[in-house]
Scaffold this motif. Structure first.
Motif, PDB file in Angstrom:
ATOM      1  N   GLY A   5       0.821  -1.217   0.000  1.00 10.77           N
ATOM      2  CA  GLY A   5       0.000   0.000   0.000  1.00 10.77           C
ATOM      3  C   GLY A   5       0.851   1.262   0.000  1.00 10.77           C
ATOM      4  O   GLY A   5       0.566   2.221  -0.723  1.00 10.77           O
ATOM      5  N   GLN A   6       1.918   1.259   0.798  1.00  8.07           N
ATOM      6  CA  GLN A   6       2.805   2.424   0.840  1.00  8.07           C
ATOM      7  C   GLN A   6       3.556   2.590  -0.475  1.00  8.07           C
ATOM      8  O   GLN A   6       3.744   3.706  -0.964  1.00  8.07           O
ATOM      9  N   ARG A   7       3.980   1.490  -1.064  1.00  3.62           N
ATOM     10  CA  ARG A   7       4.680   1.553  -2.350  1.00  3.62           C
ATOM     11  C   ARG A   7       3.769   2.091  -3.444  1.00  3.62           C
ATOM     12  O   ARG A   7       4.179   2.924  -4.254  1.00  3.62           O
ATOM     13  N   VAL A   8       2.521   1.631  -3.474  1.00  6.25           N
ATOM     14  CA  VAL A   8       1.562   2.110  -4.466  1.00  6.25           C
ATOM     15  C   VAL A   8       1.331   3.601  -4.278  1.00  6.25           C
ATOM     16  O   VAL A   8       1.270   4.367  -5.250  1.00  6.25           O
ATOM     17  N   LYS A   9       1.218   4.018  -3.031  1.00  2.00           N
ATOM     18  CA  LYS A   9       1.004   5.437  -2.741  1.00  2.00           C
ATOM     19  C   LYS A   9       2.201   6.267  -3.210  1.00  2.00           C
ATOM     20  O   LYS A   9       2.036   7.341  -3.800  1.00  2.00           O
ATOM     21  N   LEU A  10       3.428   5.783  -3.006  1.00  2.39           N
ATOM     22  CA  LEU A  10       4.618   6.493  -3.467  1.00  2.39           C
ATOM     23  C   LEU A  10       4.680   6.561  -4.998  1.00  2.39           C
ATOM     24  O   LEU A  10       5.040   7.598  -5.565  1.00  2.39           O
ATOM     25  N   VAL A  11       4.330   5.465  -5.650  1.00  2.00           N
ATOM     26  CA  VAL A  11       4.344   5.449  -7.119  1.00  2.00           C
ATOM     27  C   VAL A  11       3.319   6.433  -7.665  1.00  2.00           C
ATOM     28  O   VAL A  11       3.607   7.195  -8.601  1.00  2.00           O
ATOM     29  N   LYS A  12       2.129   6.464  -7.098  1.00  2.00           N
ATOM     30  CA  LYS A  12       1.102   7.391  -7.554  1.00  2.00           C
ATOM     31  C   LYS A  12       1.511   8.835  -7.286  1.00  2.00           C
ATOM     32  O   LYS A  12       1.265   9.721  -8.112  1.00  2.00           O
ATOM     33  N   TRP A  16       2.082  11.630 -10.185  1.00  2.00           N
ATOM     34  CA  TRP A  16       1.408  12.917 -10.122  1.00  2.00           C
ATOM     35  C   TRP A  16       2.412  14.053 -10.270  1.00  2.00           C
ATOM     36  O   TRP A  16       2.159  15.025 -10.983  1.00  2.00           O
ATOM     37  N   GLN A  17       3.572  13.940  -9.609  1.00  2.00           N
ATOM     38  CA  GLN A  17       4.610  14.962  -9.722  1.00  2.00           C
ATOM     39  C   GLN A  17       5.121  15.076 -11.157  1.00  2.00           C
ATOM     40  O   GLN A  17       5.305  16.181 -11.674  1.00  2.00           O
ATOM     41  N   ARG A  19       3.532  14.257 -13.899  1.00  2.00           N
ATOM     42  CA  ARG A  19       2.457  14.817 -14.716  1.00  2.00           C
ATOM     43  C   ARG A  19       2.375  16.330 -14.538  1.00  2.00           C
ATOM     44  O   ARG A  19       2.222  17.077 -15.511  1.00  2.00           O
ATOM     45  N   ARG A  20       2.472  16.797 -13.310  1.00  2.00           N
ATOM     46  CA  ARG A  20       2.429  18.239 -13.047  1.00  2.00           C
ATOM     47  C   ARG A  20       3.622  18.950 -13.687  1.00  2.00           C
ATOM     48  O   ARG A  20       3.494  20.052 -14.209  1.00  2.00           O
ATOM     49  N   ARG A  21       4.790  18.334 -13.644  1.00  2.00           N
ATOM     50  CA  ARG A  21       5.972  18.925 -14.258  1.00  2.00           C
ATOM     51  C   ARG A  21       5.781  19.039 -15.772  1.00  2.00           C
ATOM     52  O   ARG A  21       6.130  20.054 -16.375  1.00  2.00           O
ATOM     53  N   GLN A  22       5.208  18.006 -16.393  1.00  2.00           N
ATOM     54  CA  GLN A  22       4.941  18.050 -17.828  1.00  2.00           C
ATOM     55  C   GLN A  22       3.936  19.149 -18.164  1.00  2.00           C
ATOM     56  O   GLN A  22       4.099  19.873 -19.150  1.00  2.00           O
ATOM     57  N   GLU A  23       2.903  19.294 -17.338  1.00  2.00           N
ATOM     58  CA  GLU A  23       1.923  20.347 -17.565  1.00  2.00           C
ATOM     59  C   GLU A  23       2.569  21.725 -17.440  1.00  2.00           C
ATOM     60  O   GLU A  23       2.253  22.632 -18.204  1.00  2.00           O
ATOM     61  N   LYS A  24       3.475  21.872 -16.488  1.00  2.00           N
ATOM     62  CA  LYS A  24       4.176  23.139 -16.307  1.00  2.00           C
ATOM     63  C   LYS A  24       5.020  23.457 -17.529  1.00  2.00           C
ATOM     64  O   LYS A  24       5.034  24.594 -18.005  1.00  2.00           O
ATOM     65  N   HIS A  25       5.712  22.461 -18.065  1.00  2.00           N
ATOM     66  CA  HIS A  25       6.526  22.668 -19.264  1.00  2.00           C
ATOM     67  C   HIS A  25       5.643  23.057 -20.453  1.00  2.00           C
ATOM     68  O   HIS A  25       5.997  23.951 -21.228  1.00  2.00           O
ATOM     69  N   ILE A  26       4.503  22.404 -20.595  1.00  2.00           N
ATOM     70  CA  ILE A  26       3.594  22.730 -21.697  1.00  2.00           C
ATOM     71  C   ILE A  26       3.088  24.167 -21.551  1.00  2.00           C
ATOM     72  O   ILE A  26       3.031  24.916 -22.532  1.00  2.00           O
ATOM     73  N   THR A  27       2.739  24.557 -20.348  1.00  2.00           N
ATOM     74  CA  THR A  27       2.265  25.920 -20.115  1.00  2.00           C
ATOM     75  C   THR A  27       3.348  26.938 -20.420  1.00  2.00           C
ATOM     76  O   THR A  27       3.090  27.978 -21.034  1.00  2.00           O
ATOM     77  N   GLU A  28       4.582  26.649 -20.013  1.00  2.00           N
ATOM     78  CA  GLU A  28       5.688  27.558 -20.291  1.00  2.00           C
ATOM     79  C   GLU A  28       5.930  27.683 -21.790  1.00  2.00           C
ATOM     80  O   GLU A  28       6.153  28.784 -22.304  1.00  2.00           O
ATOM     81  N   ARG A  29       5.888  26.569 -22.499  1.00  2.00           N
ATOM     82  CA  ARG A  29       6.095  26.608 -23.947  1.00  2.00           C
ATOM     83  C   ARG A  29       4.980  27.385 -24.639  1.00  2.00           C
ATOM     84  O   ARG A  29       5.231  28.174 -25.561  1.00  2.00           O
ATOM     85  N   LEU A  30       3.751  27.173 -24.209  1.00  2.00           N
ATOM     86  CA  LEU A  30       2.620  27.884 -24.783  1.00  2.00           C
ATOM     87  C   LEU A  30       2.737  29.386 -24.527  1.00  2.00           C
ATOM     88  O   LEU A  30       2.458  30.193 -25.417  1.00  2.00           O
ATOM     89  N   GLN A 100      -7.552  11.840 -16.754  1.00  2.00           N
ATOM     90  CA  GLN A 100      -6.475  11.206 -15.996  1.00  2.00           C
ATOM     91  C   GLN A 100      -6.754  11.280 -14.493  1.00  2.00           C
ATOM     92  O   GLN A 100      -6.484  10.331 -13.761  1.00  2.00           O
ATOM     93  N   GLU A 101      -7.282  12.409 -14.039  1.00  2.00           N
ATOM     94  CA  GLU A 101      -7.603  12.543 -12.616  1.00  2.00           C
ATOM     95  C   GLU A 101      -8.712  11.574 -12.217  1.00  2.00           C
ATOM     96  O   GLU A 101      -8.679  11.000 -11.131  1.00  2.00           O
ATOM     97  N   GLU A 102      -9.700  11.384 -13.089  1.00  2.00           N
ATOM     98  CA  GLU A 102     -10.766  10.426 -12.798  1.00  2.00           C
ATOM     99  C   GLU A 102     -10.202   9.012 -12.707  1.00  2.00           C
ATOM    100  O   GLU A 102     -10.594   8.233 -11.835  1.00  2.00           O
TER     101      GLU A 102
END
Length: 110
Positions: A5-12, A16-17, A19-30, A100-102
């Motif tokens: 359970g702890q390993r799954v939580k760490l992987v998720k 998430w981190q 995914r957020r970094r990729q979204e930040k890069h996309i926003t910066e490029r845009l 993805q969030e769903e």
């Protein structure tokens, strides 16, 4: 030792981190593309010829027939098209993120 359970939580959490970094890069490029487009349009507006005034009294539609007004219309159309493309891109990105969030919520519940 960590249990599953702890390993799954760490992987998720890590996913998430990432995914957020990729979204930040996309926003910066845009943002960079938007600023570059704005600068190019300002530069282009400075180089359009100014041969005659853009006002004709009583003939509102006739102002479109002047030589230098067509370039302003062209720039306006280009700006509109660019804004539509950016809006569609952002809308699709938001829908993709919501899906993805769903999925992650469903995975957490399971």
């Amino acid at each position: 030792m960590m249990d599953t359970g702890q390993r799954v939580k760490l992987v998720k959490s890590r996913a998430w981190q990432i995914r957020r970094r990729q979204e930040k890069h996309i926003t910066e490029r845009l943002s960079l593309v938007s600023v570059a487009l704005c600068c190019c349009l300002i530069y282009a507006m400075g180089h359009f010829p100014d041969r005659s005034p853009g006002a004709v009294q009583g003939l509102n539609g006739a102002t479109m027939l002047l030589e230098n007004v067509g370039s302003y219309v062209l720039v306006g159309v280009i700006c509109f098209i660019a804004a539509v493309v950016v809006t569609v891109f952002c809308t699709r990105l938001r829908k993709k993120n919501n899906k993805q969030e769903e999925r992650t919520k469903e995975d957490e519940e399971a």
